[in-house]
Scaffold this active site. Structure first.
Site, PDB file in Angstrom:
ATOM      1  N   MET A  26      44.207  30.041  41.520  1.00  0.00           N
ATOM      2  CA  MET A  26      43.618  29.996  42.852  1.00  0.00           C
ATOM      3  C   MET A  26      42.293  29.240  42.878  1.00  0.00           C
ATOM      4  O   MET A  26      41.990  28.519  43.823  1.00  0.00           O
ATOM      5  CB  MET A  26      43.406  31.423  43.381  1.00  0.00           C
ATOM      6  CG  MET A  26      44.680  32.247  43.501  1.00  0.00           C
ATOM      7  SD  MET A  26      45.855  31.584  44.692  1.00  0.00           S
ATOM      8  CE  MET A  26      45.015  31.946  46.229  1.00  0.00           C
ATOM      9  N   GLY A  27      41.469  29.427  41.851  1.00  0.00           N
ATOM     10  CA  GLY A  27      40.199  28.715  41.811  1.00  0.00           C
ATOM     11  C   GLY A  27      39.098  29.381  42.609  1.00  0.00           C
ATOM     12  O   GLY A  27      38.202  28.712  43.144  1.00  0.00           O
ATOM     13  N   THR A  67      42.787  37.433  33.189  1.00  0.00           N
ATOM     14  CA  THR A  67      44.105  36.885  32.887  1.00  0.00           C
ATOM     15  C   THR A  67      44.071  36.069  31.594  1.00  0.00           C
ATOM     16  O   THR A  67      43.009  35.678  31.114  1.00  0.00           O
ATOM     17  CB  THR A  67      44.596  35.988  34.041  1.00  0.00           C
ATOM     18  OG1 THR A  67      43.632  34.943  34.256  1.00  0.00           O
ATOM     19  CG2 THR A  67      44.766  36.799  35.306  1.00  0.00           C
ATOM     20  N   ASN A 123      40.251  29.643  35.803  1.00  0.00           N
ATOM     21  CA  ASN A 123      40.524  28.736  36.911  1.00  0.00           C
ATOM     22  C   ASN A 123      39.297  28.066  37.512  1.00  0.00           C
ATOM     23  O   ASN A 123      39.409  27.343  38.500  1.00  0.00           O
ATOM     24  CB  ASN A 123      41.293  29.487  38.004  1.00  0.00           C
ATOM     25  CG  ASN A 123      42.621  30.018  37.505  1.00  0.00           C
ATOM     26  OD1 ASN A 123      43.352  29.316  36.813  1.00  0.00           O
ATOM     27  ND2 ASN A 123      42.919  31.267  37.817  1.00  0.00           N
ATOM     28  N   SER A 128      37.289  33.873  34.106  1.00  0.00           N
ATOM     29  CA  SER A 128      38.429  33.303  34.822  1.00  0.00           C
ATOM     30  C   SER A 128      38.777  31.949  34.220  1.00  0.00           C
ATOM     31  O   SER A 128      37.886  31.124  33.972  1.00  0.00           O
ATOM     32  CB  SER A 128      38.102  33.130  36.304  1.00  0.00           C
ATOM     33  OG  SER A 128      39.120  32.374  36.945  1.00  0.00           O
ATOM     34  N   LYS A 184      33.088  41.083  32.824  1.00  0.00           N
ATOM     35  CA  LYS A 184      34.534  41.005  32.649  1.00  0.00           C
ATOM     36  C   LYS A 184      34.855  39.947  31.602  1.00  0.00           C
ATOM     37  O   LYS A 184      34.400  38.804  31.708  1.00  0.00           O
ATOM     38  CB  LYS A 184      35.213  40.655  33.973  1.00  0.00           C
ATOM     39  CG  LYS A 184      36.738  40.723  33.925  1.00  0.00           C
ATOM     40  CD  LYS A 184      37.327  40.618  35.315  1.00  0.00           C
ATOM     41  CE  LYS A 184      38.828  40.885  35.308  1.00  0.00           C
ATOM     42  NZ  LYS A 184      39.388  40.908  36.686  1.00  0.00           N
TER      43      LYS A 184
END
Length: 371
Positions: free
Chosen positions: A129-130, A256, A193, A191, A226
């Site tokens: 998604m970014g 992820t 992304n 993330s 995270k």
């Protein structure tokens, strides 16, 4: 209402398969309409029906963590409600808390679609998604108006347009918008992304971000980091040391994974899956995230609270993460695959596990396998 919804869920999931992001957006639009009409008869009725169908309460699941009351340990993971448009509705689905975002200082559209995919053969999802969101100022203003009744966390991410060397200031300015309307914060440096973001997990870069936020925070709000499931044990140990040094409230394990080998799905969007960018969530992440939770608990002897996320579909999955060391849990992909009654099923299952093991409260199960 549960009996009415459950038979049509396979059809709804088929829709998600065909147009995951569009279906996701429509669901949020529906929830927003219900929320905006909660004072009208139909809105109030539907909210009550959702609560009756999907909620479950038991005092043995209640916890007070960081001075915050959690009625149960199961929360909605970030990524589902990026802009906080349904922040007040998540309690109706039985969640004990919800984390919004990822939020960036500057509004950003995210990556080009298609950018969200279901992998049913693997009970997984791939997203790139970014960090598409409306920006910290807009989301904070919305959150301040609705005053949700469950704890709300904010997942902070670096804006794509902000150079890596200015990341600390970017996180800080986002944090300032939410200081008076959020319960806890998560620094997202993991993330896959956002270009270059995972490099911020390096000790020097991460320490600068943490120091900047903690100086502003002055102990007022819990701040967690995270981490990626793709880090090696030495890198995770370094983050644990930083978290301890700077008195962070805890860690979130995990984001992820970019690891795509061994999956049953071989092609996506007409291309080999291995060539597709994005992070994998769901079942393939389960064992690795649980192993990292266990490692963090063992390294800190349970003194650093953990939010466990990754591959939770059943009460057994949830129990494994709790006994490995997680105090709280988050779900996203499992909730899509299993349906909205999953929260109630897991909470009931956790109570059943407590009774079967002779424990009187969930807190007694946290990290139990390490004792």
């Amino acid at each position: 209402m549960l009996d009415l919804i459950k038979p049509i869920y396979p059809l709804f999931f088929k829709l998600l398969q065909q147009e995951p992001e569009s279906a996701h957006r429509r669901l949020l639009q529906i929830l927003t309409q219900v929320d905006h009409n909660r004072d009208r008869h139909w809105g109030n009725w539907l909210e009550q029906e959702l609560t009756q169908s999907f909620s479950y309460e038991d005092s043995r699941l209640e916890q007070k963590l960081w001075g915050i009351n959690f009625t149960n340990p199961l929360g909605l993971a970030p990524g589902f409600d990026k802009d906080g448009v349904a922040a007040r509705m998540w309690q109706s689905f039985g969640f004990g808390f919800a984390e919004l975002g990822a939020v960036t200082l500057h509004p950003q559209p995210g990556n080009q679609p298609p950018r969200m995919f279901r992998l049913p053969l693997d009970k997984a999802a791939l997203n790139r998604m970014g960090a598409n969101n409306q920006g910290a100022q807009v989301i904070a203003s919305r959150l301040a108006e609705v005053n949700p009744s469950i704890p709300i966390g904010i997942n902070l991410c670096k804006s794509k347009i902000t150079p890596l060397e200015n990341a600390a200031q970017d996180y800080l300015e986002s944090f300032r918008y939410f200081k008076n309307c959020a319960d806890y914060f998560v620094v997202n440096v993991s993330s896959p992304n956002t270009p270059g973001l995972r490099s911020l997990q390096g000790e020097e870069q991460l320490e600068g971000i943490i120091e900047t936020l903690q100086q502003e925070n002055q102990g007022q709000h819990p701040i967690l980091v995270k981490i990626s499931p793709d880090l090696d044990w030495n890198a995770i140990a370094s983050i644990i040391a930083l978290a301890t040094k700077h008195q962070l409230a805890g860690l979130v394990a995990t984001n992820t994974t970019t690891e795509k080998t061994g999956l049953k799905t071989k092609k996506l969007n007409g291309n080999p899956l291995l060539e597709e960018a994005g992070g994998i969530s769901g079942e393939p992440l389960k064992e690795r995230s649980t192993a990292i939770i266990r490692f963090i608990w063992q390294q800190t002897q349970g003194k650093l609270p953990i939010i466990g996320v990754g591959g939770i579909f059943t009460p057994e999955d949830a129990w494994s993460k709790i006994t490995a060391g997680a105090s709280l849990l988050q779900v996203y992909t499992g909730w899509i695959y299993q349906g909205p009654w999953m929260v109630k099923t897991i909470l009931q299952g956790l109570v059943g596990r407590l009774e079967a093991t002779g424990l009187t409260h969930l807190s007694e199960a946290i990290g139990q396998e390490n004792l």
